[in-house]
Design a protein around this motif. Sequence first.
Motif, PDB file in Angstrom:
ATOM      1  N   ILE A  59      86.344  36.129  49.445  1.00 28.68           N
ATOM      2  CA  ILE A  59      85.188  35.466  48.949  1.00 28.68           C
ATOM      3  C   ILE A  59      83.891  35.503  49.808  1.00 28.68           C
ATOM      4  O   ILE A  59      82.765  35.576  49.323  1.00 28.68           O
ATOM      5  N   THR A  60      84.217  35.592  51.282  1.00 26.50           N
ATOM      6  CA  THR A  60      83.168  35.374  52.004  1.00 26.50           C
ATOM      7  C   THR A  60      82.583  36.930  52.430  1.00 26.50           C
ATOM      8  O   THR A  60      81.691  37.274  53.164  1.00 26.50           O
ATOM      9  N   ASN A  61      83.427  37.851  51.986  1.00 26.26           N
ATOM     10  CA  ASN A  61      83.058  39.146  52.212  1.00 26.26           C
ATOM     11  C   ASN A  61      81.702  39.773  51.462  1.00 26.26           C
ATOM     12  O   ASN A  61      81.719  39.282  50.285  1.00 26.26           O
ATOM     13  N   PRO A  62      80.721  40.354  52.233  1.00 23.92           N
ATOM     14  CA  PRO A  62      79.530  40.545  51.721  1.00 23.92           C
ATOM     15  C   PRO A  62      79.633  41.580  50.466  1.00 23.92           C
ATOM     16  O   PRO A  62      78.922  41.481  49.517  1.00 23.92           O
ATOM     17  N   HIS A  63      80.746  42.359  50.551  1.00 22.54           N
ATOM     18  CA  HIS A  63      81.216  43.299  49.543  1.00 22.54           C
ATOM     19  C   HIS A  63      81.310  42.653  48.211  1.00 22.54           C
ATOM     20  O   HIS A  63      80.969  43.049  47.064  1.00 22.54           O
ATOM     21  N   PHE A  64      82.070  41.574  48.368  1.00 25.27           N
ATOM     22  CA  PHE A  64      82.526  40.659  47.145  1.00 25.27           C
ATOM     23  C   PHE A  64      81.164  39.922  46.593  1.00 25.27           C
ATOM     24  O   PHE A  64      81.078  40.047  45.513  1.00 25.27           O
ATOM     25  N   SER A  65      80.351  39.585  47.450  1.00 24.10           N
ATOM     26  CA  SER A  65      78.982  39.013  46.929  1.00 24.10           C
ATOM     27  C   SER A  65      78.172  40.158  46.184  1.00 24.10           C
ATOM     28  O   SER A  65      77.565  39.692  45.253  1.00 24.10           O
ATOM     29  N   LEU A  66      78.089  41.243  46.470  1.00 25.05           N
ATOM     30  CA  LEU A  66      77.358  42.409  45.840  1.00 25.05           C
ATOM     31  C   LEU A  66      78.119  42.795  44.785  1.00 25.05           C
ATOM     32  O   LEU A  66      77.256  43.013  43.799  1.00 25.05           O
ATOM     33  N   LEU A  67      79.389  42.765  44.770  1.00 24.83           N
ATOM     34  CA  LEU A  67      79.941  42.959  43.408  1.00 24.83           C
ATOM     35  C   LEU A  67      79.753  42.066  42.331  1.00 24.83           C
ATOM     36  O   LEU A  67      79.446  42.422  41.135  1.00 24.83           O
ATOM     37  N   ARG A  68      79.773  40.807  42.823  1.00 22.12           N
ATOM     38  CA  ARG A  68      79.401  39.813  41.960  1.00 22.12           C
ATOM     39  C   ARG A  68      78.263  39.878  41.323  1.00 22.12           C
ATOM     40  O   ARG A  68      77.999  39.509  39.992  1.00 22.12           O
ATOM     41  N   ASN A  69      76.949  39.763  42.229  1.00 25.11           N
ATOM     42  CA  ASN A  69      75.764  39.796  41.684  1.00 25.11           C
ATOM     43  C   ASN A  69      74.969  41.089  42.299  1.00 25.11           C
ATOM     44  O   ASN A  69      74.564  40.986  43.487  1.00 25.11           O
ATOM     45  N   PRO A  70      75.054  42.239  41.592  1.00 29.55           N
ATOM     46  CA  PRO A  70      74.428  43.500  42.362  1.00 29.55           C
ATOM     47  C   PRO A  70      73.112  43.382  42.334  1.00 29.55           C
ATOM     48  O   PRO A  70      72.096  43.987  43.057  1.00 29.55           O
ATOM     49  N   HIS A  71      72.521  42.147  41.716  1.00 27.92           N
ATOM     50  CA  HIS A  71      71.036  41.993  41.564  1.00 27.92           C
ATOM     51  C   HIS A  71      71.037  40.551  41.590  1.00 27.92           C
ATOM     52  O   HIS A  71      71.957  39.729  41.618  1.00 27.92           O
ATOM     53  N   PRO A  72      70.022  39.798  42.520  1.00 26.74           N
ATOM     54  CA  PRO A  72      70.011  38.520  42.690  1.00 26.74           C
ATOM     55  C   PRO A  72      70.012  37.652  41.439  1.00 26.74           C
ATOM     56  O   PRO A  72      69.369  38.046  40.184  1.00 26.74           O
TER      57      PRO A  72
END
Length: 409
Positions: A59-72
């Motif tokens: 969950i804290t992996n930056p790649h996970f955050s980007l996959l979840r929200n490719p745009h803010p």
Amino acid sequence: IKFKRSRTVEVSDASTAEHTSAADTVAGNGDLLTEILLRLPIRSLLRFKSVSKHWLSLITNPHFSLLRNPHPNPPSGLFLHRSLYHGNPNFEWVPLDDTQNPTNKAPFGSLNSIHDPSGIKILQSCNGLLCCCSFRVHGPKRSYYIHNPTTKQFTTLPRVSTTVYGVNLAFDPSKSPHYKVVCVRGSELVPEHYQIEIYSSDTGPWRVSGRPFTANPNTQFNCGVYWNGAIHWVSPWGDSLYFNVDEERLETMPMPPVRNSRDVRMIKYFGESRDHLHLVQIYERPFSTQFNVYEIERDYSNWFVKFRVDLDEVPTVFPEMIRKLHQWGSGDYAFALLSLVRGEKDEDSFLVLCIPGMAIRYNFVDKTFRKLCDFAPSPHDIEGIDILDSLLLGGWYSAFQYIESLSCV
């Protein structure tokens, strides 16, 4: 009877074994677990970080955050400084969805997760992260923070030893999980000049960028807006500026013309939404209920009128808007522009305004409006000065967008 009881136990054991096997399969397959977690709301993800070290890592992996929200994410609400004078300011929450969603509650009322004895002031909101500073401390002893209000995590920036005129955040999670902070301070080499320093969450400490430079002393270095890879600073007189963060290049930003050569630029709003930069100037006194919203081209070649605002009907529904302002205003219409939110289509774009006692939402295309929330009196308000008066004094830069984000700081 004994036979039936034994069969029930056997079936139950088989069912439990099946479920255990399925859970083990999911837990042991990182790709499958990631696909499931990507579909969960952020509030659930924040709870699930404590399930195991493996889940926390995913969950804290930056790649996970980007996959979840490719745009803010779009903003779900605004935080307003309740008072410019209160020692540890509370924040007023303005929900932006017009469905009155009961789950859209304020993530915080004050920034207690940052333990600063002098209190915390928000300086800027940028794609889910907040740039903050000590409230009652000035000069070299003032601390600066980058804070994620969703995860409650923050980092303290290294101190800057000289006079600081502005600290601004540059963060685009669609391009990089790392952010940069741009500080405009006084030059130690050349009197009456400014110097830019940059801090990177990737590479670490402050470093000098470029040569000392001059600028109009009224340039609002403390109210920078990040857009198009650059920090933008407006000035009521003379040139406005922008600093390309990646190229570390300082440029002059053209501005719409003032009404005549003697006019001070009356900036009532300057901000970014959905990768567009907007500006509102109102010169009429009493303040007009009709004005234009400007947008700038990406190559900075021209400002053009994007929306035309007509608030004439608002006072008929909300007569609270009609009143004589205090000495710092002179109009018969009391309102402050808080935020401009662009939708995927122009029809979904709207303006958020504060009028006495409430915040309202105005749709640019169909000219409709509705109340978003009421402002209750606060024990911290100074007698005779309500939240609108505070916003009129503080300007549009006293409102900050809240965007849910898992980004690390």
